[in-house]
Structures are given as structure tokens and as C-alpha cells.
Write a protein that holds these residues in place. Structure first.
Motif, PDB file in Angstrom:
ATOM      1  N   TYR A 148       0.826  -1.223  -0.244  1.00 27.61           N
ATOM      2  CA  TYR A 148      -0.537  -0.318   0.102  1.00 27.61           C
ATOM      3  C   TYR A 148       0.753   1.554   0.044  1.00 27.61           C
ATOM      4  O   TYR A 148       1.400   2.335   0.899  1.00 27.61           O
ATOM      5  N   PRO A 149       1.674   1.094  -1.223  1.00 24.01           N
ATOM      6  CA  PRO A 149       2.960   2.885  -1.039  1.00 24.01           C
ATOM      7  C   PRO A 149       2.078   4.061  -1.233  1.00 24.01           C
ATOM      8  O   PRO A 149       2.386   4.870  -0.667  1.00 24.01           O
ATOM      9  N   GLU A 150       0.636   4.201  -1.772  1.00 23.64           N
ATOM     10  CA  GLU A 150      -0.082   4.883  -1.660  1.00 23.64           C
ATOM     11  C   GLU A 150      -0.477   6.293  -0.244  1.00 23.64           C
ATOM     12  O   GLU A 150      -0.309   6.824  -0.045  1.00 23.64           O
ATOM     13  N   THR A 151      -0.357   5.054   0.860  1.00 23.01           N
ATOM     14  CA  THR A 151      -1.797   5.580   1.975  1.00 23.01           C
ATOM     15  C   THR A 151       0.030   5.010   3.371  1.00 23.01           C
ATOM     16  O   THR A 151      -0.032   5.949   4.141  1.00 23.01           O
ATOM     17  N   VAL A 152       0.733   3.559   2.797  1.00 19.30           N
ATOM     18  CA  VAL A 152       1.456   3.724   4.312  1.00 19.30           C
ATOM     19  C   VAL A 152       2.332   4.088   3.435  1.00 19.30           C
ATOM     20  O   VAL A 152       3.556   3.682   3.374  1.00 19.30           O
ATOM     21  N   THR A 153       3.166   4.357   4.729  1.00 18.96           N
ATOM     22  CA  THR A 153       5.025   4.332   5.122  1.00 18.96           C
ATOM     23  C   THR A 153       5.597   3.937   5.609  1.00 18.96           C
ATOM     24  O   THR A 153       4.995   4.349   7.764  1.00 18.96           O
ATOM     25  N   LEU A 154       6.458   3.366   5.960  1.00 22.84           N
ATOM     26  CA  LEU A 154       6.931   2.185   7.499  1.00 22.84           C
ATOM     27  C   LEU A 154       8.030   3.508   7.820  1.00 22.84           C
ATOM     28  O   LEU A 154       9.318   3.810   6.926  1.00 22.84           O
ATOM     29  N   VAL A 155       8.363   3.755   8.854  1.00 15.75           N
ATOM     30  CA  VAL A 155       9.101   4.464   9.192  1.00 15.75           C
ATOM     31  C   VAL A 155      10.121   4.013  10.304  1.00 15.75           C
ATOM     32  O   VAL A 155       9.497   3.123  10.830  1.00 15.75           O
ATOM     33  N   ASN A 156      11.818   3.054  10.110  1.00 15.44           N
ATOM     34  CA  ASN A 156      12.301   2.931  10.957  1.00 15.44           C
ATOM     35  C   ASN A 156      13.191   3.763  11.472  1.00 15.44           C
ATOM     36  O   ASN A 156      14.162   4.284  11.454  1.00 15.44           O
ATOM     37  N   ALA A 157      12.303   3.684  13.129  1.00 14.99           N
ATOM     38  CA  ALA A 157      12.731   4.856  13.990  1.00 14.99           C
ATOM     39  C   ALA A 157      13.965   5.203  14.926  1.00 14.99           C
ATOM     40  O   ALA A 157      14.279   6.171  15.100  1.00 14.99           O
ATOM     41  N   GLY A 158      14.469   3.860  14.705  1.00 16.63           N
ATOM     42  CA  GLY A 158      16.018   3.348  15.634  1.00 16.63           C
ATOM     43  C   GLY A 158      15.819   2.066  16.477  1.00 16.63           C
ATOM     44  O   GLY A 158      14.671   1.358  15.916  1.00 16.63           O
ATOM     45  N   LYS A 159      16.801   1.881  16.759  1.00 12.39           N
ATOM     46  CA  LYS A 159      16.781   0.361  17.820  1.00 12.39           C
ATOM     47  C   LYS A 159      16.800   1.146  19.077  1.00 12.39           C
ATOM     48  O   LYS A 159      17.301   1.527  20.109  1.00 12.39           O
TER      49      LYS A 159
END
Ligand SMILES: [Zn+2]
Length: 860
Positions: A148-159
Motif C-alpha cells: 500500500y505505497p499510496e497510503t502507508v509509509t514505514l519508518v524505521n525510527a531507531g534501535k
């Protein structure tokens, strides 16, 4: 510690478990731990329990407060001491499980069975009967962002401390950059063992991305969702330590690991938390000392001006809590509270019946002081609405609740929490839309109501069932038609999903069978709505057919036209504007008569017809208007009588049944302490007669809410004024309603007939006989059970000779009468009215005859 060392250690640990696992079962560390349920009655007892828990270093699952049981986990060796102290202080307790390991094993077994069953099903279909591991969720989020690239953005915020990725997703119908769009931030699993909170965020993701049924939610709002805020702790709970709460900071090797992340935020840090690393509320070395909390902070740093709502999801206890943890309320505390109540109510409406209602309040006032929490931090950086959910413990196999997850209720947990979340999310965004139509009249209710509600047919087979039927009455149970044994009237009852089990249990207790009449009321109503097309124009050419349903504006236009037309006729129609309703609609009634009164005769008797008091009884409006049309045709009824006709006593409610909730039963007034959250008063419970005792509620959110006091509402006051101004000329009063084909006689408030029973009964019989459809005749309280504060009881108490409730026969499904059935029903109403009017005329001429025979004033 470096990654490789950690990796080695981990590997060794895993191997160890595998080896031990072969020899003995899991959860050995909890062998013999007892789970105690505590009921406290006084603040002294609260303090004792708190003191004892601290002194013995017990794991308090939920804090006992008066009216709300607590749960405490007690290691085997501390049980005797703990029990003795409780007994000495008179604290009631129950051992819910003498060995918590049994429940942990059972949970394992149930969850792995569910997982086995789902094995092979695609992760993106996400069956909601399973608790997913960190890895599964991680994979799911990756897949989601790809799909769902139109609506969802995945954020890898850290460890995390142990080096796991902490990921959140952003959901937006646009690019997430529209600065005027509010953001809702959801977070779960800050506390590792609170597994049930994970499905709550996954369910939200599901409804916002995969199965979108409410476009508003993504059109008007951007979302940030962080499903696993504490990955290390969470992974740890999937091993031997199911009940781990904190993260996995090694605390510089002091021997006890973990920081309570929900005490580590920079708000009143360390004021009400522990500085002992071994305790479950250890706040860490400093504010934001932990990578997990720092990551959440960075989200607030980036978006604090746009985050309108923060929901930190915990378990358990069925609570919605807000700041601050030291008991100081935020400046908008009242609104925070009221919206919290609104959320709680929407969850309570669909929750499992055995779970308690949600408690809403300031965390320090409801539970205890707590500092450094995520919720408080959000509030302190300017997020206007910040809440900590404590989800309910869900029913679990052998009786344990608390943190344990029963796969059968995972979806329920997701669903009901989502009800609360959408309620407040939509309310907030609609409020932001300011003057737009959506926000008219305060907070916009949600149209998805009645989803999965069922309507059941129930038939009474014995008098005993009739006598006990009131155990089915509840704020959430809606009798579309009240069942009656004596007259063989089948009952129709609408039940929300939360009460299916409750309802079945009660029916079993009564020995009543049921069958499903409407499977899903929401769907049913949508279909009915598609079939009904109301004409809306009020132009000159507009032909008003009284045998159809009309909006209030059109009805008013028609009434004004009647008044104008009567100017040149012998019949006089006067439209009286009594006042305006809470939503600024004119509240009106018609006076219909002919010529001036003859001063030598007693004044003409008056007949009053009241309709649409319960606004969903649409058919009563055509019934009243049809009476008017017939009166204008038959002059004798106007020569000898005067009429007061109230076609729509409750216009606000009536309009609301068109615009929002078809089954609404109240007005829309807001003069109660919860008026903006739960508007509306049941007008037919607001009269000053036995006010608020039976089938009436003091809760503004109930459909039988009786108002803050008798006659608190303009609608009931109008009737009161009509009675006061026109008694003693008032001879007949009829309230038109829609509940099963009855003519009924006071009293309604008690199981007895009023003093005029015989006359009323005989005239009622004549009315019944003249009608084509079959009607039953009896005392109201016999037919419907007791109810207080009704208009007819009030009017009867004012010495009006004849008073009736006229409940029309039901067609279609009863509440929703199809337009094609209107004319048949209203013709009967007219016939019965005409018979009653004849009787009043007869009495009147009798009176005249006596007067003529004795022209001097009658002896007193
Ligand atoms: Zn928690």
C-alpha cells in the motif's frame, strides 16, 4: 554490550531453553505463584494493600480501589504472610489461581493451537485469533508498506537497547505533509507483557489500510501507529518470562534488568516512580535514558503541533486515564474528561457483557500517582487529548483474566477498542472543522451505529414470563415491540452485540425462546433507506400527501398553508408557535375549530391529539394530519368541539431520525451535565407524574433518560401549558404512538387502573370495534409494564376525563412502517378518533340539556 556478545549470549540462552524444554515445561519461574483478587472498602485498606505490595515486592496487576477489585500476583513463599495480613485488616480476597503456571501453560496451548490452524494463511490477511511475535509484526509492516505505497509509509525510527528495529507506520490519504490535518498517534506494548494491546493497534491498521469502511478516518486524519514500542521486553515475554514488564536495559550490571519505559519520560520524572532497578517501576538513570522512549520523543518533536490525539494502549483494567499523574488536571481537563466518557460509552456499547464498564478519570485520582509516563509527556508538549487505555482482561478458559490472552477474544479486543478510538478521532476532527455542517449541534455522532445489532422475535408462553419480563429491560435493550402474553403479541427486541450473551442468559432464565428476525440492523436500515425517497421541495406546486413521510420543514409549510386557507372558510385553523426547540426549530400546534363560542353555553369541549413524541414513530404524524384533514371535511366535529393537534411534539428528535439515527427515541436538548456528550431527553418520561421511577433513567446517555427534572424540556412544558390553559374544557387526550396495536388507559406508572377506568374502558371498546385492524384494549401498565413520567398519566392526573395511548398496529417490522401501509393505519386512527369525538359531543349536549333545564348557576 556489543551486538556480537549479545548474540552469543542469546544463542546460549536459546539453546538452554531448548534443552530445559525437553525435560520440563515452560514457565517454571512462576511455579506456585498465586493470583489474588482483592476487594477493598476503605482508603485505609487501599493503603494497607499498597504498603503490603511494596514491602513484599509483589507484582500488582491492578490496583484495588473501592468499587474496583485489584489483582496481585504472590510468590509461593510469600502467600502465608500476605494472607495473614489481609485477614487481619479485613480485606476480602479470593485466590483466582493457586498456581499461575497452569494458566500460562494453557495460554500457550491455546495460542499455539490457533497459530497451527492459521499456518499457511497469508500474514496480510492477519487472522485476529493469534498473538504475533516481534518478527511476524516486523514482516507484516514491511509487506504492508510495499502493498500500500499510496497510503502507508514505514519508518524505521531507531534501535532498541538490544538492537532491534523500532518501526512505526504513517498512514495518510495524501503525503502526510498537510499541516492542517490532525494526526492521531497510537502506540502499544510499551509494557511488554500487555499482549492484548498489540491486536488493538493491528486492528486499527487493518481498518485504516486493508479494510477501509470509514473514509473520513483517512480523509480527515493522518495516523502514526507504533505497534511494538518495547521490542526487547516483548521478545523476552515470549520466552520463559511471560510477565516481564520493562525493557531489557542491563542497568550497568547491578543484577536487575529493565527500566519501566512508562516512567522514563521527561515529565515530573522520578517524582512518583522507583529508583531501585529491581522494581517494576524503575524510572531509569534519567529522563529519556532509554532508546525506546527517546524514539517516541522524536515523534513528538517532529509532529507535536499536529498531533491532536495520543493513545497509549495498555492493559488491563477497563479504564481510560488521562493526566497528569500527580493529580493536576490539564487546562482543558473537562473536555478531556467528557471525550473520554464518550469513548468509554462507545466501547461499553459493544463490549462483552461480563466485562465491567470502562472507568474514565485522572490517573492519580482513579489509581495512584505516577510520573514520567508517555501520556503525561504528550499532554505536556501540547497534544490536546492524550489518554492511556487500560484494555479489559478478556475471559479466559479456566477463569484467569489479567494479562492472559484467550484467542477467542483477540478480535473483540481489537474491535471494541477501535470503537473508542474512532469515536474520539472523528469527534475531534469534526470539531476542528468548526462551522461546517458536520459539526452542527455539537459533536457529531457516528453513523455506523446499529452495526451487527440484531432484532429477535420473542414470544411469551406463560404469565410468569410476563411478570418477570422486566429483567430484559436495560439501557441498551430496545423493545421495538413489547411482548404480551395475554394478547399473544410477539415481542421484537433489538440487542447490541455486547449483549448477545447477556440476552441469551436472561432468556434462558425466563425460559423464553427467540429467533433472529433481523440479522444486522445497520444493513437492514441501509436497505430501507434506499427504498424511501422523501421529497424535499417546498415550492408552490408542491402537493402534500398526508399519507407519506415528510421532513419537518415540509410539514411546517403544509401547516402554514392550512392556516392561510382557513382565512376564507368557516373552519378556523390557527397555527400556534409555542417556542423554539434546543436546535432552534419552531415548536407548534394547531387549534382547529369553527366560529366563535356561544357565550350562553358552556365552552366547547377540547380534544387534544399528541404525536411524534417518540420521534421514530413516524407513522403518528400522518395519523395526526389525517385527523386534521377529516375534521375540515366534517363540520359537525368542529361545530361542537375544538381541537388541539400537535403533529410533531419532538421536531429535533424527528429530524435526527432522518439525518442520523433512524431509531432515535429522545429529543436533542443538551441541558444536562453530559448534554454535549449524550444529548436528548425521552420526552415521554419527562412529565411530572411519578417522575423517574420506572422504565426511566437518570443517565443522559440512556434512551429512557427522564431529564434533569420534570418539565425540564420545552416539549413537555408545551403540553403542561396547554393543559393548564384549557382545563376544564379538555375532555379527551390521545397520545399517538407505535408499539403493537393497543388502545391503553392509565395508569402507566403503577399496576392499577385510574379512577375513570370504566368509562374509559367502554369508550375504548367502541373505538376498538370500529377499526378494521385488530386492536387490544387494556391498562397501560398491564400491557407495557410500569413506566414513569408519561404524558398520558400526567394529563389524567389533571382530571381530563378520557386519556388514551393509541399505539397503532405495526406493519413491516413494526418500528419501520412502509409508506404503502400508512393510509390503512391512519384511516383506523381516524375512525376511532371519530367514535371518541361523538361520545364527547354526546356528553357535551347532555351538559347543555341540564344547563337549559337549570338555567341558574349549578349548585356547587
Ligand atoms: Zn502498562
Amino acid at each position: 554490550m556489543t551486538w556480537s556478545v549479545w548474540g552469543l549470549k542469546m544463542l546460549r540462552t536459546v539453546c538452554l531453553f531448548v534443552i530445559i524444554g525437553l525435560a520440563i515445561a515452560k514457565h517454571e519461574v512462576y511455579e506456585g505463584y498465586g493470583l489474588y483478587k482483592l476487594s477493598v472498602k476503605t482508603t485505609d485498606q487501599v493503603e494497607l494493600v499498597n504498603y503490603l505490595s511494596k514491602a513484599l515486592d509483589l507484582d500488582v496487576w491492578s490496583h484495588a480501589i473501592p468499587g474496583h477489585d485489584g489483582q496481585v500476583l504472590v510468590p509461593k513463599d510469600k502467600k502465608p504472610l500476605f494472607q495473614n495480613e489481609l485477614k487481619a485488616a479485613g480485606v476480602e480476597f479470593q485466590i483466582e489461581s493457586d498456581n499461575i503456571k497452569d494458566i500460562l501453560d494453557l495460554e500457550d496451548q491455546l495460542l499455539s493451537e490457533a497459530a497451527r490452524k492459521n499456518n499457511g494463511s497469508r500474514l496480510d490477511s492477519l487472522p485476529f485469533d493469534q498473538i504475533y511475535t516481534y518478527h511476524q509484526v516486523d514482516t507484516f509492516l514491511d509487506m504492508l508498506a510495499e502493498a500500500y505505497p499510496e497510503t502507508v509509509t514505514l519508518v524505521n525510527a531507531g534501535k532498541s537497547f538490544e538492537g532491534r528495529d523500532i518501526k512505526y507506520i504513517k498512514i495518510s490519504s495524501g503525503d502526510f505533509e498537510t499541516s492542517t490535518k490532525p494526526i492521531v498517534f497510537l502506540e502499544s506494548l510499551l509494557h511488554a507483557r500487555e499482549w492484548i494491546t498489540l491486536p488493538a493497534t493491528l486492528y486499527a491498521i487493518h481498518k485504516l489500510v486493508i479494510d477501509v469502511t470509514e473514509q473520513d478516518l483517512i480523509q480527515d486524519i493522518d495516523w502514526i501507529i507504533l505497534p511494538i514500542a518495547n521490542p526487547d521486553g516483548y521478545v523476552h515475554t515470549h520466552g520463559e518470562f511471560r510477565l516481564w514488564r520493562k525493557n531489557r536495559n542491563t542497568n550497568l550490571g547491578v543484577g536487575c534488568m529493565g527500566v519501566d519505559l512508562n516512567r522514563n519520560f521527561d515529565i515530573n520524572w522520578s517524582e512518583a516512580s522507583s529508583n531501585i532497578p529491581c522494581l517494576d517501576t524503575y524510572h531509569g538513570r534519567g529522563p529519556f535514558s532509554e532508546p525506546e522512549t527517546s524514539i517516541i520523543k522524536s515523534v513528538f518533536d517532529q509532529y507535536s503541533d499536529r498531533i491532536g490525539l495520543f493513545l497509549d494502549i495498555h492493559s488491563f483494567g477497563s479504564m481510560i486515564l488521562y493526566g497528569y499523574g500527580n493529580g493536576v488536571l490539564p487546562p482543558n481537563g473537562l473536555m478531556v474528561h467528557l471525550l473520554g466518557v464518550r469513548m468509554a460509552e462507545s466501547i461499553d456499547a459493544v463490549k462483552m457483557s461480563w466485562n465491567p464498564n470502562y472507568v474514565v478519570g485522572n490517573v492519580a485520582l482513579v489509581l495512584y500517582d505516577a510520573s514520567g509516563s508517555a501520556g503525561d509527556y504528550a499532554q505536556s508538549v501540547g497534544v490536546p487529548y492524550s489518554y492511556t487505555y487500560e484494555l479489559p482482561g478478556h475471559r479466559f478458559g479456566i477463569g484467569g483474566f489479567g494479562f492472559f490472552v484467550d484467542p477467542a477474544f483477540i478480535e473483540q479486543a481489537g474491535f471494541e477498542t477501535w470503537e473508542g478510538t474512532t469515536t474520539i478521532a472523528l469527534t475531534r476532527t469534526h470539531a476542528r472543522l468548526g462551522s461546517q455542517e458536520k459539526d452542527k449541534g455539537g459533536y457529531t455522532p457516528i453513523l455506523k451505529s446499529y452495526h451487527s445489532y440484531k432484532v429477535y422475535n420473542i414470544e411469551l408462553k406463560t404469565v410468569q414470563q410476563q411478570e418477570k419480563i422486566r429483567i430484559l429491560k436495560s439501557d441498551l435493550i430496545d423493545f421495538w415491540r413489547f411482548p404480551n402474553y395475554k394478547y399473544g403479541v410477539m415481542g421484537q427486541v433489538m440487542v447490541p452485540p455486547s449483549h448477545f450473551i447477556w440476552f441469551d442468559e436472561k432468556l434462558e432464565e425466563l425460559g423464553i425462546n427467540r429467533d433472529v428476525y433481523i440479522e444486522d440492523v445497520y444493513q437492514y436500515l441501509s436497505e430501507v433507506e434506499n427504498r424511501t425517497s422523501l421529497s424535499r421541495n417546498v415550492g408552490e406546486e408542491y402537493y402534500f400527501d398526508v399519507n407519506k413521510y415528510h421532513r419537518y420543514d415540509n410539514i411546517l409549510a403544509y401547516l402554514r398553508k392550512l392556516e392561510q386557507e382557513s382565512v376564507d372558510s368557516l373552519s378556523k385553523v390557527e397555527l400556534v408557535e409555542y417556542g423554539v426547540t434546543a436546535e432552534n426549530r419552531p415548536l407548534v400546534y394547531l387549534r382547529v375549530g369553527r366560529g366563535a363560542n356561544d357565550n350562553n353555553s358552556p365552552e366547547k369541549p377540547i380534544i387534544v391529539i399528541e404525536s411524534a413524541t417518540n420521534p421514530r414513530d413516524w407513522v403518528t404524524i400522518p395519523a395526526a394530519l389525517n385527523i386534521v384533514e377529516n375534521l375540515l371535511k366534517e363540520s359537525r366535529f368542529l361545530e361542537n368541539l375544538e381541537w388541539i393537534i400537535i403533529p410533531v411534539l419532538n421536531p429535533d428528535g424527528y429530524e435526527y431520525t432522518h439525518t442520523n439515527l433512524r431509531l432515535w427515541q429522545k429529543s436533542r436538548s443538551t441541558n444536562s451535565n453530559m448534554g454535549h456528550i449524550c444529548p436528548g431527553v425521552n420526552i415521554n418520561r419527562n412529565f411530572d407524574y411519578d417522575w423517574q421511577n420506572f422504565d426511566a433513567s437518570s443517565s443522559p446517555c440512556s434512551h429512557v433518560y427522564a431529564g434533569v427534572e420534570p418539565f425540564s424540556e420545552i416539549e413537555s412544558r408545551m403540553i403542561q401549558d396547554i393543559i393548564n390553559k384549557n382545563a376544564p374544557r379538555l375532555k379527551l387526550y390521545m397520545s399517538l404512538q407505535n408499539n403493537g396495536g393497543y388502545i391503553s388507559i392509565p395508569w402507566y406508572y403503577e399496576k392499577a387502573a385510574s379512577g375513570m377506568f370504566r368509562q374509559q374502558y367502554l369508550l375504548g371498546l367502541e373505538m376498538v370495534k370500529t377499526m378494521n385492524n385488530a386492536y387490544n384494549l387494556d391498562v397501560g401498565s398491564v400491557i407495557f409494564d410500569r413506566m414513569s413520567g408519561t404524558s398520558v398519566d400526567y394529563v389524567r392526573s389533571k382530571a381530563v376525563l378520557y386519556t388514551y395511548n393509541f399505539d397503532v398496529v405495526q406493519r413491516g417490522n413494526g418500528v419501520i412502517i412502509p409508506e404503502e401501509d400508512i393510509s390503512d393505519i391512519v384511516e383506523d386512527v381516524w375512525k376511532a378518533t371519530a367514535v371518541a369525538a361523538e361520545e364527547i359531543i354526546r356528553l357535551y349536549s347532555e351538559e347543555l340539556r341540564i344547563l337549559t333545564a337549570f338555567p341558574s348557576p349549578l349548585p356547587k
